[in-house]
Design an enzyme around this catalytic site. Sequence first.
Site, short mmCIF file in Angstrom:
data_model
loop_
_atom_site.label_atom_id
_atom_site.label_comp_id
_atom_site.label_asym_id
_atom_site.label_seq_id
_atom_site.Cartn_x
_atom_site.Cartn_y
_atom_site.Cartn_z
N CYS A 148 0.57 -1.67 0.15
CA CYS A 148 0.17 0.20 0.13
C CYS A 148 1.22 1.17 0.03
O CYS A 148 0.51 2.07 -1.04
CB CYS A 148 -0.84 -0.40 0.88
SG CYS A 148 -2.07 -1.30 1.49
N1 LIG Z 1 -3.05 -5.99 2.34
C1 LIG Z 1 -3.25 -4.83 2.17
O1 LIG Z 1 -3.15 -4.49 3.57
C2 LIG Z 1 -4.27 -3.84 2.21
C3 LIG Z 1 -4.96 -2.92 2.39
C4 LIG Z 1 -5.64 -1.79 2.15
C5 LIG Z 1 -6.20 -2.22 0.65
N2 LIG Z 1 -6.01 -3.24 -0.12
C6 LIG Z 1 -5.58 -2.96 -1.42
O2 LIG Z 1 -6.39 -4.38 -2.05
C7 LIG Z 1 -6.07 -4.86 -3.07
C8 LIG Z 1 -5.70 -6.34 -2.89
O3 LIG Z 1 -4.72 -6.56 -2.20
P1 LIG Z 1 -4.11 -7.66 -0.97
O4 LIG Z 1 -3.37 -7.22 0.00
O5 LIG Z 1 -5.77 -8.44 -0.22
O6 LIG Z 1 -3.80 -8.59 -1.99
P2 LIG Z 1 -3.22 -10.16 -2.61
O7 LIG Z 1 -1.97 -10.21 -2.91
O8 LIG Z 1 -2.81 -10.50 -0.81
O9 LIG Z 1 -4.62 -10.82 -2.72
C9 LIG Z 1 -5.03 -10.89 -3.96
C10 LIG Z 1 -5.32 -12.41 -4.70
O10 LIG Z 1 -6.94 -12.35 -5.63
C11 LIG Z 1 -6.51 -13.49 -6.02
N3 LIG Z 1 -6.52 -13.02 -8.02
C12 LIG Z 1 -5.37 -12.17 -8.21
N4 LIG Z 1 -6.36 -12.11 -9.37
C13 LIG Z 1 -8.04 -12.75 -9.51
C14 LIG Z 1 -8.88 -12.77 -10.86
N5 LIG Z 1 -9.48 -12.28 -11.63
N6 LIG Z 1 -9.83 -13.47 -10.01
C15 LIG Z 1 -9.79 -14.32 -8.53
N7 LIG Z 1 -8.59 -13.99 -7.82
C16 LIG Z 1 -7.91 -13.37 -8.14
C17 LIG Z 1 -4.50 -13.75 -5.61
O11 LIG Z 1 -4.34 -15.03 -6.06
C18 LIG Z 1 -4.74 -13.28 -4.46
O12 LIG Z 1 -4.77 -14.09 -3.46
C19 LIG Z 1 -5.26 -3.89 -2.94
O13 LIG Z 1 -5.96 -3.28 -4.45
C20 LIG Z 1 -4.61 -3.79 -2.62
O14 LIG Z 1 -3.38 -1.86 -2.62
C21 LIG Z 1 -4.61 -4.00 0.74
#
Ligand SMILES: NC(=O)c1ccc[n+]([C@@H]2O[C@H](COP(=O)([O-])OP(=O)(O)OC[C@H]3O[C@@H](n4cnc5c(N)ncnc54)[C@H](O)[C@@H]3O)[C@@H](O)[C@H]2O)c1
Length: 424
Positions: free
Chosen positions: A263
């Site tokens: 992030c």
């Molecule tokens: N990690 C954090 O602390 C956090 C906090 C706030 C916002 N975000 C935002 O949330 C979003 C997700 O982040 P995250 O940390 O959960 O990512 P992550 O990589 O932990 O998880 C994303 C998941 O999506 C899956 N994926 C990708 N493409 C896909 C598709 N087409 N269909 C189904 N599954 C699919 C991946 O296999 C993965 O398991 C990002 O935009 C991030 O910036 C993250």
Amino acid sequence: MQGNSIGTVSIVGLGYVGLPLALAFAEKGIRVIGIDKNPDKVKMLEGGRSYIEDITNKEIRDALDCFYPTTDVSLISDTDNVIICVPTPLSKTREPDISYIISAANDVAGHLRRGMLVVLESTTYPGTTEEVLKSIFEETGLRVGEDFCLAFSPERIDPGNKSFNVKNTPKVVGGVTRRCTERAVELYSRIVDRVVPVSSPATAEAVKLLENTFRAVNIALVNEVAQLCHRMGIDVWEVINAAATKPFGFMPFYPGPGIGGHCIPVDPLYLSWKAKLFNFRTRFIELADEINSKMPEYVVYRLFETLNEVGKSIKGARILILGVAYKKDIGDIRESPVLEIIKLILEKGGEVIYNDPYVPEFDFLGKRWSSLEITDEVLEASDCVLVHTDHSVYKWDYIAKKARLVLDTRNAVNGAGLGNVYKL
Ligand SMILES: NC(=O)c1ccc[n+]([C@@H]2O[C@H](COP(=O)([O-])OP(=O)(O)OC[C@H]3O[C@@H](n4cnc5c(N)ncnc54)[C@H](O)[C@@H]3O)[C@@H](O)[C@H]2O)c1
């Protein structure tokens, strides 16, 4: 969908954001289809096993009555609400890469039907929901606000944070139409104590980017002040902690080896990229990015200075890095500043070993790195211990006593009286 029921939910992307959200709905007895492209993750969840530190296996097992993990996107068509939580990284040229959002949106579009609500939670630049998602969904012939609803709601989850979770962190939502916002408020009200509606998806998208830009800029400020304090012979942590006694107008931020995770290093650049399309330069973001991304270089310079205190050079020195995760008590090394630090130490001819209870192994620079147990021998055989991540499990007194030299980038080691401990 009947009565005041919100119906069923599908969550696309079961990572740090999607999985806790899925469990929050399941806990309320709401049927959740959890869709992830990664079959290994789905298998683990089906077997009642968690891959996220904040979530226990028991929580997954307890949820499995209502929570159905799958790789099958076609199950979206059985649900009333779809929440997209896929990654939004930067491209090699450090520009927004929204390809995961587009791919997930195409999957959803294939199963979109009348009455559905779709919410995007992935952090992205203002305009993505209306400029990108809306057009993909309307290509199906269905109209937003009439046939289906569309909204953006930023995720605020803070991995490792024991005080704030999905339930007690207010949730901002912005729908394309008023009805879209109402539907999203109704959905999240089931799992979140307070939902904050805003006037549009672009506003909700901008809220998230402001929050994380605020953090990036303030961290950069203290990182710069830390470098100045070192030159002046002042302890920057003492300054910050004393300043934090002011009950108004000051919020403490702490220096460190740089910023990491999915992030803070990434999100502000989504905003600055979009700003360029408006012929606007976001100078605070650029400066913060420059200062924060140079911190690994500064850490290695300080390592150089620390070794110099005992007449050693970095060339040939064995450096034990404690913690490779980008922050304490989690196992995420995405964008972790440690990667640049390791690269720089190796370039200068040093040797690197590491310990991280949350990261037993990782691949970097064409090799697999494995965490070593912290023993008397490992500590005594290292020329310097570099504290990169201040995991709560570390026994700092023991480490400080046994280590030859310590460079602490987190103010974690209480080295008072021990001449071998140096702070950033
Ligand atoms: N990690 C954090 O602390 C956090 C906090 C706030 C916002 N975000 C935002 O949330 C979003 C997700 O982040 P995250 O940390 O959960 O990512 P992550 O990589 O932990 O998880 C994303 C998941 O999506 C899956 N994926 C990708 N493409 C896909 C598709 N087409 N269909 C189904 N599954 C699919 C991946 O296999 C993965 O398991 C990002 O935009 C991030 O910036 C993250």
